[in-house]
Design a protein around this motif. Structure first.
Motif, PDB file in Angstrom:
ATOM      1  N   ARG A 119       0.419  -7.013 -21.483  1.00 14.33           N
ATOM      2  CA  ARG A 119      -0.276  -7.817 -22.501  1.00 14.33           C
ATOM      3  C   ARG A 119      -0.890  -6.932 -23.570  1.00 14.33           C
ATOM      4  O   ARG A 119      -0.867  -7.272 -24.757  1.00 14.33           O
ATOM      5  N   LEU A 120      -1.414  -5.785 -23.168  1.00 13.13           N
ATOM      6  CA  LEU A 120      -1.972  -4.852 -24.139  1.00 13.13           C
ATOM      7  C   LEU A 120      -0.880  -4.278 -25.029  1.00 13.13           C
ATOM      8  O   LEU A 120      -1.067  -4.127 -26.244  1.00 13.13           O
ATOM      9  N   GLU A 121       0.277  -3.975 -24.429  1.00 16.21           N
ATOM     10  CA  GLU A 121       1.395  -3.458 -25.212  1.00 16.21           C
ATOM     11  C   GLU A 121       1.899  -4.506 -26.198  1.00 16.21           C
ATOM     12  O   GLU A 121       2.254  -4.175 -27.339  1.00 16.21           O
ATOM     13  N   ALA A 122       1.923  -5.766 -25.779  1.00 12.40           N
ATOM     14  CA  ALA A 122       2.379  -6.828 -26.672  1.00 12.40           C
ATOM     15  C   ALA A 122       1.432  -6.985 -27.856  1.00 12.40           C
ATOM     16  O   ALA A 122       1.873  -7.250 -28.987  1.00 12.40           O
ATOM     17  N   THR A 123       0.139  -6.813 -27.616  1.00 14.28           N
ATOM     18  CA  THR A 123      -0.838  -6.934 -28.696  1.00 14.28           C
ATOM     19  C   THR A 123      -0.630  -5.859 -29.745  1.00 14.28           C
ATOM     20  O   THR A 123      -0.583  -6.145 -30.949  1.00 14.28           O
ATOM     21  N   ILE A 124      -0.499  -4.598 -29.325  1.00 14.03           N
ATOM     22  CA  ILE A 124      -0.333  -3.524 -30.305  1.00 14.03           C
ATOM     23  C   ILE A 124       1.011  -3.654 -31.015  1.00 14.03           C
ATOM     24  O   ILE A 124       1.112  -3.410 -32.223  1.00 14.03           O
ATOM     25  N   ALA A 125       2.046  -4.097 -30.308  1.00 13.68           N
ATOM     26  CA  ALA A 125       3.350  -4.281 -30.948  1.00 13.68           C
ATOM     27  C   ALA A 125       3.276  -5.356 -32.025  1.00 13.68           C
ATOM     28  O   ALA A 125       3.858  -5.213 -33.109  1.00 13.68           O
ATOM     29  N   SER A 126       2.524  -6.432 -31.737  1.00 13.80           N
ATOM     30  CA  SER A 126       2.374  -7.505 -32.719  1.00 13.80           C
ATOM     31  C   SER A 126       1.629  -7.027 -33.956  1.00 13.80           C
ATOM     32  O   SER A 126       2.004  -7.348 -35.098  1.00 13.80           O
ATOM     33  N   VAL A 127       0.569  -6.236 -33.755  1.00 14.57           N
ATOM     34  CA  VAL A 127      -0.195  -5.707 -34.883  1.00 14.57           C
ATOM     35  C   VAL A 127       0.676  -4.789 -35.737  1.00 14.57           C
ATOM     36  O   VAL A 127       0.713  -4.905 -36.969  1.00 14.57           O
ATOM     37  N   VAL A 128       1.396  -3.891 -35.089  1.00 16.43           N
ATOM     38  CA  VAL A 128       2.240  -2.943 -35.821  1.00 16.43           C
ATOM     39  C   VAL A 128       3.356  -3.682 -36.561  1.00 16.43           C
ATOM     40  O   VAL A 128       3.638  -3.387 -37.730  1.00 16.43           O
ATOM     41  N   ASP A 129       3.972  -4.647 -35.907  1.00 16.55           N
ATOM     42  CA  ASP A 129       5.040  -5.412 -36.569  1.00 16.55           C
ATOM     43  C   ASP A 129       4.506  -6.141 -37.796  1.00 16.55           C
ATOM     44  O   ASP A 129       5.192  -6.241 -38.824  1.00 16.55           O
ATOM     45  N   GLY A 130       3.277  -6.661 -37.691  1.00 18.03           N
ATOM     46  CA  GLY A 130       2.682  -7.346 -38.832  1.00 18.03           C
ATOM     47  C   GLY A 130       2.466  -6.424 -40.013  1.00 18.03           C
ATOM     48  O   GLY A 130       2.683  -6.810 -41.169  1.00 18.03           O
ATOM     49  N   ILE A 131       2.045  -5.192 -39.742  1.00 18.99           N
ATOM     50  CA  ILE A 131       1.837  -4.238 -40.829  1.00 18.99           C
ATOM     51  C   ILE A 131       3.173  -3.784 -41.404  1.00 18.99           C
ATOM     52  O   ILE A 131       3.333  -3.651 -42.624  1.00 18.99           O
ATOM     53  N   ARG A 132       4.160  -3.549 -40.525  1.00 20.65           N
ATOM     54  CA  ARG A 132       5.477  -3.110 -41.003  1.00 20.65           C
ATOM     55  C   ARG A 132       6.107  -4.134 -41.949  1.00 20.65           C
ATOM     56  O   ARG A 132       6.911  -3.779 -42.815  1.00 20.65           O
ATOM     57  N   ALA A 133       5.760  -5.394 -41.788  1.00 22.69           N
ATOM     58  CA  ALA A 133       6.340  -6.443 -42.632  1.00 22.69           C
ATOM     59  C   ALA A 133       5.735  -6.460 -44.032  1.00 22.69           C
ATOM     60  O   ALA A 133       6.236  -7.162 -44.911  1.00 22.69           O
ATOM     61  N   ARG A 134       4.684  -5.688 -44.252  1.00 23.96           N
ATOM     62  CA  ARG A 134       4.014  -5.664 -45.550  1.00 23.96           C
ATOM     63  C   ARG A 134       4.578  -4.543 -46.422  1.00 23.96           C
ATOM     64  O   ARG A 134       5.342  -3.697 -45.949  1.00 23.96           O
ATOM     65  N   PRO A 135       4.189  -4.488 -47.702  1.00 22.36           N
ATOM     66  CA  PRO A 135       4.684  -3.415 -48.587  1.00 22.36           C
ATOM     67  C   PRO A 135       4.256  -2.038 -48.101  1.00 22.36           C
ATOM     68  O   PRO A 135       3.328  -1.900 -47.307  1.00 22.36           O
ATOM     69  N   GLU A 136       4.917  -1.004 -48.612  1.00 19.58           N
ATOM     70  CA  GLU A 136       4.698   0.340 -48.092  1.00 19.58           C
ATOM     71  C   GLU A 136       3.272   0.837 -48.293  1.00 19.58           C
ATOM     72  O   GLU A 136       2.773   1.639 -47.498  1.00 19.58           O
ATOM     73  N   HIS A 137       2.585   0.376 -49.341  1.00 25.11           N
ATOM     74  CA  HIS A 137       1.208   0.844 -49.522  1.00 25.11           C
ATOM     75  C   HIS A 137       0.334   0.363 -48.376  1.00 25.11           C
ATOM     76  O   HIS A 137      -0.628   1.036 -47.992  1.00 25.11           O
ATOM     77  N   ALA A 138       0.675  -0.792 -47.785  1.00 25.79           N
ATOM     78  CA  ALA A 138      -0.093  -1.288 -46.639  1.00 25.79           C
ATOM     79  C   ALA A 138       0.118  -0.402 -45.422  1.00 25.79           C
ATOM     80  O   ALA A 138      -0.808  -0.201 -44.624  1.00 25.79           O
ATOM     81  N   HIS A 139       1.317   0.141 -45.255  1.00 25.10           N
ATOM     82  CA  HIS A 139       1.575   1.057 -44.144  1.00 25.10           C
ATOM     83  C   HIS A 139       0.669   2.282 -44.260  1.00 25.10           C
ATOM     84  O   HIS A 139       0.068   2.726 -43.285  1.00 25.10           O
ATOM     85  N   LEU A 140       0.591   2.820 -45.474  1.00 21.20           N
ATOM     86  CA  LEU A 140      -0.183   4.040 -45.681  1.00 21.20           C
ATOM     87  C   LEU A 140      -1.680   3.792 -45.531  1.00 21.20           C
ATOM     88  O   LEU A 140      -2.376   4.573 -44.872  1.00 21.20           O
ATOM     89  N   VAL A 141      -2.183   2.723 -46.135  1.00 24.40           N
ATOM     90  CA  VAL A 141      -3.627   2.496 -46.063  1.00 24.40           C
ATOM     91  C   VAL A 141      -4.038   2.125 -44.641  1.00 24.40           C
ATOM     92  O   VAL A 141      -5.113   2.507 -44.167  1.00 24.40           O
TER      93      VAL A 141
END
Length: 315
Positions: A119-141
């Motif tokens: 469940r903890l792994e699923a949470t971090i994967a969901s957060v990371v996937d959400g950020i990856r779906a945003r523009p590249e400046h969001a990845h960096l910030v």
């Protein structure tokens, strides 16, 4: 609101125009430590403290996925920055790849202790996937913000020996090694941000990074608390005892949250830079045991496909 690619001519103006506080003589040196055989002999490996053990266990679960994201984030900008910063990004990638590898092993040992971390792994994967779906400046910030949170926690655990008092020796060494390198590379993502947003107005840059940090700090606190409570339930502690115990640990006892609140708030100060505080003495305090593991300069100056590719298969 994508970040425009930096021109080759403008890259040389970075040091003069953006007032990076990163020490000119700082060397980021990957230390190729290996803790794969460091089994967790007791569930409450932090001196028998269930709350401290659950806190660091929940934090560790975030590292394999999170640090691979940080690597990918900075790789996008590596060719857009000046040579010195390119070298620092390469060393950052080496350090983060090794951290991800070692915490994957740590997390496997948690499973051997009959902890279900799915469940903890699923949470971090969901957060990371959400950020990856945003523009590249969001990845960096996002990388810049989480790196600041990680660095201030790292400084706290090195500066305050109470955190790993009576902890299992091999696990203590793992965490202090990791903490020392988080401090060492704490300015890399921030300096990358300064460079690639150099054409933004100072107000726009400040508003974007502060709004991201506010969201990330709230999400980080909420998700880590949920993860700790999940692990505590599996350790036989639930209900009010779990909530009050976690609150006491985080805010009153060893207090990693309370003691890092002021350093976190410094991020919102206009003109802030992570190296406004030069805490290299903490690196030296932690690294004496790891000097022999420092990677030779030729290796540190290039990416390490065997490390990063292997991690993508197991993370």
């Amino acid at each position: 609101m994508d970040i425009a690619p930096a021109s080759a001519g403008a890259a040389t103006d970075f040091d003069a125009s953006h007032n990076s506080a990163t020490p000119a003589d700082l060397r980021i040196r990957p230390r190729n430590r290996n803790f794969a055989s460091a089994v967790i002999n007791r569930r409450r490996w932090v001196g028998g403290d269930p709350f401290a053990s659950a806190f660091f266990n929940a934090l560790s679960v975030t590292f394999p996925e999170g640090e691979l994201f940080f690597i990918d984030s900075l790789k996008q900008f590596r060719k857009r920055v000046p040579p010195k910063l390119q070298q620092e990004i390469r060393a950052f990638i080496q350090q983060e790849a090794i951290h991800s590898r070692e915490h994957h092993c740590f997390n496997e040992h948690l499973k051997d202790c009959d902890f279900d971390i799915s469940r903890l792994e699923a949470t971090i994967a969901s957060v990371v996937d959400g950020i990856r779906a945003r523009p590249e400046h969001a990845h960096l910030v996002a990388t810049m913000c989480i790196e600041h949170i990680t660095a201030i926690l790292a400084a706290e655990v090195i500066a305050n020996p109470r955190h790993f008092e009576h902890a299992d020796e091999q696990q203590r060494k793992l965490w202090l090694w990791h903490a020392s390198e988080e401090i060492e590379h704490k300015g890399v993502a921030f300096d990358t941000w300064l460079h690639v947003t150099r054409d933004w107005s100072p107000l726009k840059s400040w508003l974007v990074r502060c709004s991201f940090m506010a969201k990330i700090a709230i999400g980080f606190t909420k998700n880590r608390a949920k993860g700790v409570l999940d692990l505590l339930r599996q350790d036989g502690i639930s209900g009010p005892r779990a909530w009050f115990g976690l609150a006491h640990y985080a805010l009153l006892g060893k207090a990693p949250f309370r003691r890092t609140l002021w350093p976190l708030l410094q991020f919102f100060k206009p003109g802030f830079h992570p190296w406004d505080i030069d805490d290299r003495p903490l690196i030296r305090l932690a690294e004496s045991e790891y000097e022999a593991a420092i990677m030779v300069e030729e290796d540190a100056g290039s990416d390490s496909p065997p490390i990063t590719e292997g991690l993508r298969k197991v993370a």
